[in-house]
Design an enzyme around this catalytic site. Structure first.
Site, mmCIF file in Angstrom:
data_model
loop_
_atom_site.group_PDB
_atom_site.id
_atom_site.type_symbol
_atom_site.label_atom_id
_atom_site.label_comp_id
_atom_site.label_asym_id
_atom_site.label_seq_id
_atom_site.Cartn_x
_atom_site.Cartn_y
_atom_site.Cartn_z
ATOM 1 N N ASP A 17 0.866 -1.178 0.000
ATOM 2 C CA ASP A 17 0.000 0.000 0.000
ATOM 3 C C ASP A 17 0.904 1.229 0.000
ATOM 4 O OD1 ASP A 17 -2.280 1.506 0.062
ATOM 5 O OD2 ASP A 17 -2.733 1.156 2.170
ATOM 6 N N GLU A 96 -6.536 4.733 -9.085
ATOM 7 C CA GLU A 96 -7.831 5.216 -8.607
ATOM 8 C C GLU A 96 -8.512 6.209 -9.556
ATOM 9 O OE1 GLU A 96 -9.690 6.299 -4.281
ATOM 10 O OE2 GLU A 96 -7.817 5.225 -4.594
ATOM 11 N N LYS A 132 -9.522 1.384 -9.341
ATOM 12 C CA LYS A 132 -10.056 1.584 -7.992
ATOM 13 C C LYS A 132 -11.223 2.563 -8.026
ATOM 14 C CE LYS A 132 -7.571 1.813 -4.202
ATOM 15 N NZ LYS A 132 -6.538 2.241 -3.223
ATOM 16 N N THR A 156 -12.888 0.215 -3.272
ATOM 17 C CA THR A 156 -12.225 0.682 -2.060
ATOM 18 C C THR A 156 -13.193 1.454 -1.170
ATOM 19 O OG1 THR A 156 -10.250 1.844 -1.266
ATOM 20 C CG2 THR A 156 -11.424 2.824 -3.134
ATOM 21 N N PHE A 178 -11.869 -1.892 4.678
ATOM 22 C CA PHE A 178 -10.934 -1.181 5.541
ATOM 23 C C PHE A 178 -11.025 -1.697 6.979
ATOM 24 C CE2 PHE A 178 -9.743 2.988 3.257
ATOM 25 C CZ PHE A 178 -9.586 2.314 2.067
#
Length: 321
Positions: A17, A96, A132, A156, A178
């Site tokens: 990440d 993303e 994403k 996400t 998450f």
């Protein structure tokens, strides 16, 4: 005994990440995932200086409105980071879609296609990229269409089972539930401290993993947003885990025994659920944590995207002076 990081690699696909090229080269994850925050951090490193200069030089040659050029250069920077990461990992790199498109299905689809085309121009095929998208209703609908086009997606900012169920129905490739941000919310809300076993973020991912495996759902579960190694260890065996370099280093320095916690064969019965838009929005409305953290996450990514564009704008103005 092998380090906990090596033991984890034997039971879970480890994803980095980060946008830190040196850390990726050193830690050798299978995949990488980025977001505007990580691209912004990469921008401050010496390794990124040449990439920034190239993007600004490219931007000076583009026509159109100033703000459109700024946005295009920011996009190019994100693709440049992703392209470099593709060289460093054997698997996939997540890129993303702009956070300000989180409630725009058509806009998200168009942006995703642009991202795939930009990678294609650099000789990078779509099977090396994950798009994403925020796990809003609109983001999930965009992913459903993109998946049918053969563009795999990573959903996400996922904080609830409702989001996970909707993603499964859309047949998305991968979700990123998450952990740490859920813990943050509960600690602030309740004032309590939690162990790795009682951590609400860990509990949430375990429930999603069980639901998917109990119902034969192919969508990959990739735990994300970790605050400590205890959370990671409590999810050992999950399909994938995306981990910061700092926490990877901590796991690499620990030679203790790591037990496998999650296994598809241990999944307990959990009835399959179908959600239409009304049911999805109601379930989200009833989950204050998920609603608040989703909105907060989108605002945070949008703010960092704005900061990235501010840097680009200043660089373009300086180059034109």
């Amino acid at each position: 005994m092998a380090s906990k990081l090596e033991q984890l690699r034997a039971m879970t696909t480890v994803v980095a990440d980060t946008g830190d090229f040196e850390a990726v080269a050193r830690l050798q994850p299978v995949d990488c995932t980025t977001n505007p925050t990580l691209v912004l951090k990469a921008l401050s490193t010496p390794a990124f200086a040449e990439t920034l200069a190239e993007a600004v030089s490219w931007g000076k040659k583009q026509g159109g409105q100033d703000e459109a050029v700024v946005a295009a250069v920011a996009d190019r920077l994100a693709i440049s980071v992703g392209a470099k990461l593709v060289e460093l990992v054997p698997g996939r790199v997540s890129t993303e879609v702009d956070a300000d498109l989180s409630f725009d299905t058509e806009g998200s689809i168009a942006k995703a296609r642009q991202i795939i085309a930009a990678y294609k121009e650099r000789g990078i095929e779509k099977d090396r990229i994950l798009i994403k998208l925020a796990s809003t209703w609109e983001g999930i609908r965009a992913a459903e269409i993109l998946q049918k086009e053969g563009i795999d997606c990573n959903l996400t900012l996922l904080f609830s089972k409702a989001q996970a169920i909707a993603c499964a129905e859309a047949k998305v490739f991968l979700i990123s539930p998450f952990v740490g941000r859920i813990l943050d919310w509960y600690k602030k809300s309740t004032g309590k401290e939690y162990t790795s076993e009682t951590d609400p973020g860990v509990v949430s991912v375990k429930a999603i993993y069980n639901y998917y495996k109990a119902n034969g759902i192919d969508t990959i579960v990739m735990g994300a947003s970790f605050r400590n190694t205890g959370e990671i260890e409590a999810l050992a065996g999950c399909d994938r885990l995306t981990i910061s370099p700092q926490l990877m280093d901590e796991l690499a320095a620990d030679n203790g025994k790591l037990e496998k916690v999650l296994s598809a064969s241990d999944a307990k019965d959990d009835p399959l659920v179908s959600l239409d838009e009304k049911a999805f929005r109601w379930m989200m409305n009833e989950d204050a944590m998920a609603t608040e953290k989703l909105a907060e996450g989108i605002r945070s990514f949008a703010k960092d995207l704005g900061s990235l564009r501010d840097i680009v704008r200043k660089e373009l103005q300086a180059a034109a002076a």
